[in-house]
Write an enzyme that holds these catalytic residues in place. Sequence first.
Site, PDB file in Angstrom:
ATOM      1  CG  ASP A   1      38.880  34.550  31.252  1.00 16.13           C
ATOM      2  OD1 ASP A   1      39.760  34.872  31.504  1.00 16.13           O
ATOM      3  OD2 ASP A   1      37.756  34.568  32.359  1.00 16.13           O
TER       4      ASP A   1
ATOM      5  CB  SER B   1      74.675  55.424  28.947  1.00 13.86           C
ATOM      6  OG  SER B   1      73.970  56.070  30.018  1.00 13.86           O
TER       7      SER B   1
ATOM      8  CG  HIS C   1      50.401  31.754  54.720  1.00 14.74           C
ATOM      9  ND1 HIS C   1      49.097  32.549  54.636  1.00 14.74           N
ATOM     10  CD2 HIS C   1      50.441  30.906  53.891  1.00 14.74           C
ATOM     11  CE1 HIS C   1      48.351  31.718  53.873  1.00 14.74           C
ATOM     12  NE2 HIS C   1      48.845  30.739  53.916  1.00 14.74           N
TER      13      HIS C   1
END
Lengths: 634, 294
Positions: free
Chosen positions: A152, A523, A98
């Site tokens: 699932d 790097s 919100h």
Amino acid sequence: MTTNDNIAASAFPIVIVGHVDHGKSTLIGRLLNDTGSLPDGKLDELLRVSNRRGTEMEWSFALDALQIERDQAITIDSTQIWFQSTTRRYVIIDAPGHREFLRNMITGAAQAEAAVIVVDATQGFTEQTKRHAYLLHLLGVSQAIVAINKLDKVGFDQAVFERLSSEARVHLQSLSLEMTSAIPVSARDGDNLALASKRINWWSGPTLIEALDALKRNRTAVAKPFRLAVQDVYRDDEERIIVGRIESGRLKIGDLISFWPSRRTARIKAFETWNAATPILSAAAPQSVAFTVDEDLFVERGNIAASPEGGPRQSNAVRVRLFWLAPGQLNVGKALRMRVGTSIISVTVSHIHRVLDVDSLEFHDKKIIETNDIADVTLTSAVPFIFDLFHEHDTLGRAVLIDGYDVVAGCVIDQDVAATAHASQTVPRQASAHFQRNSHAGVVFWLTGLSGAGKSTLAQGLHKNLLNRGAQVYVLDGDIIRQGLNSDLGYSQADRTENLRRVAEVAKFLAGEGAIVIAAFISPTVADRRRVRDIIGAPFHEVYVKAGLDVCEARDVKGLYAKARAGHIEDFTGISSLWEAPILPDLTLHTAHDSYDSSLHQLLTYVDAVAFKDNERAVSQMNCDVSVTSRATA
Amino acid sequence: MWRRRAGCRDDPLSTDISTAPTPTEKLAMTMNELDLLESRSIFILREAFSKLRPLAMLWSLGKDSNVMIWLAKKAFLGKVPFPVMHLDTGLEFPETYAFRERYAKEWQLELIADPCPPIEAVDQSLPNDARLAARKSLGVTQAIERYSLKGLIAGIRRDEQATRAKERVFSPRAAGNTWDFRVQPPEFWDMFAADVPPGAHVRIHPLLHWTEIDIWRYIKRENIPLVPLYFAKNGERFRSLGEIGITRPIKSTAANIDDIIAELQCTRTAERAGRTMDHESEDAFERLRTTGYL
């Protein structure tokens, strides 16, 4: 005192974050149920409500219902929910969304010692999730569990889980946020929350509760150099008693400490207490202490006590990364007060460098900061103040900004701008002369990326272009440097660090002489690049030459990936040693998608903006603020 | 494997944590969790004393405010350097008054015990028992004005009650003593903003991060004196202590601190269930708080 008192007796604070539809409320509701934390009768009621609506069991109703009957049986609130496992108590700090999301999220998350990041397996690691992770990192939350939810919905596919968890690991690592575990869950059905899932049978790792119970309380501050921000000085007869909280490190009677800004030193004479079981001889972070010293020093609130070695910094200009919480905009020239430790300093926003685009997580050159923005700015003050750099020492590397009576921002201190400027002041006139001779600034473009991403090719292309324009330009390329300057170094971690240190020093020297330096080095880690940036200072620009491991390996120009895969090269970045992508580079070149010409064009545009733009202004600023000159990007 | 709780849960502290501590943790474990809570509260109290004058502490005579005075004595090395204030409605239990007289002397407190304004001065629209409680809000307002207080230390905790859970450690109150939980300042890293406009004051909550069980464990460790009504007599005790008429005892046989801690580990009722004014209507407590109640 029993030994039980030594085990976490107070509730372990965790914050649950994640994208709005990824199952945060369901996970909390189900977790409360499965740990027996819902009041009696609540489960039946939830079933009734769900049946009446003809829906599946809706666990997030548990939260809503509890918020209405909040005080009836367990303590619950939109901000704090308590529950317990078999080994300890937890308080969930919920960060509701919100309107005032950010200030509340920050107030809540700053109290947490760890986070659970909920990721929907069908949606992946979204930008909002990354934004949460970024704020956690700024707030100092150092460990997170990633719950890959709704498994699932993807048929409990292990490959989906592996892909998302490794993506999460890389991302969090680059934020210095330790992912202690990633867990495949289906929150709605309780899979791997409190009970091990039978349906996710390939998983042998911990459940969410087990992963929570394995989290360690954050006590790393003890191992760092001693710091204490003086809160007050109490007078007791003739004694002056200094009070404050040890922010890091340890302190014992007889220790020599120095006070900043006076830099006077004294030894700890005694700790003062009331009703302590035994006299205190030593103390450690985060203990609140009161002590006397053996010298008659003037000490007052706002001073910093520190170990004599590795003391804090003193400067009147810092570059910070801030999150802006006030309703209005922040503009250059704004006067604020900054609290660091216990001292309050008047500061002015002297430069707004860039603002983070939270969707792409890239920085953009903007001069106005809006509510809830994250941005890099330079703050200056009339008098020097005492602080640490956040990446060296977090507690005094943080500050809050105050406008009138209101806290309007929090920030972490990234850079001592004055020190960087000072380091270059040995040759300011000369640098200016270089500039007039060369018509460009002395800067370093640090190209980082995987082997085969295109760093060397782009470096050569840029070099050629700049030479043709009469620039004073040098290329430092990993392969070439290793054959000469650094031929004595191997590939151990220590040698790699030394390799980059030498290169950084050379680059710094050349940039100080007014040259443009193009450095092409893998790097590989965030820490590597941070060290390089610290050496080079303001002239450093991080350019991420971005191509995924699959692309680079498919290219395999030098045949190195094949050798690494075959085991002929040890510690090969991306295959057998860590690669951490830059989280907020100054420029990203997407060489997997864009052509060489397009990438080079983007690089040139950036180089023009940084090194060549607005010569007049750049020259005039060169003498007062080197950092501002080189950071004035487009 | 997780065992679903049936009835009373095991003491979470009775199970050993199997993972061995790291060397750093071993060092830090010389400070236990009660030390950590204590240390943070002391930090908060010292911040308040350093930044806000005149300053006073509310002393309700209940267990939490006794812990708070104890912490203040630790923070300021034996002497509480500001007045403690009992908002006296004249309706405390006799045991409570006796406790006040004894420990005000023994702890060398500078006690202010001004009577709260009369019930007639309270908002008529509040439910009955809440009106009784609201006398204390008026007592607070009266004290703030009478002593020109810039800071008032109160012993509320987040786990007590839903609206208290939303509180800040340093909670600014506008002139008129009102509180709006929707527009609270951000608060992080213990860097409290203590500056308020003229006429406003700051409520300081040094126990906000403690829970009920923490309080009892600390009382036990430090041997802090309490009003005897907390301990069971004739099968009843007070879990939360307020005035006569609006505070009810709970059924309990817990006659000492260990019994109380054991009881709390099994309970599924709320600490303030015996405070009648919290439950008269859905928003009674919230209304009390927005108009200045603690």
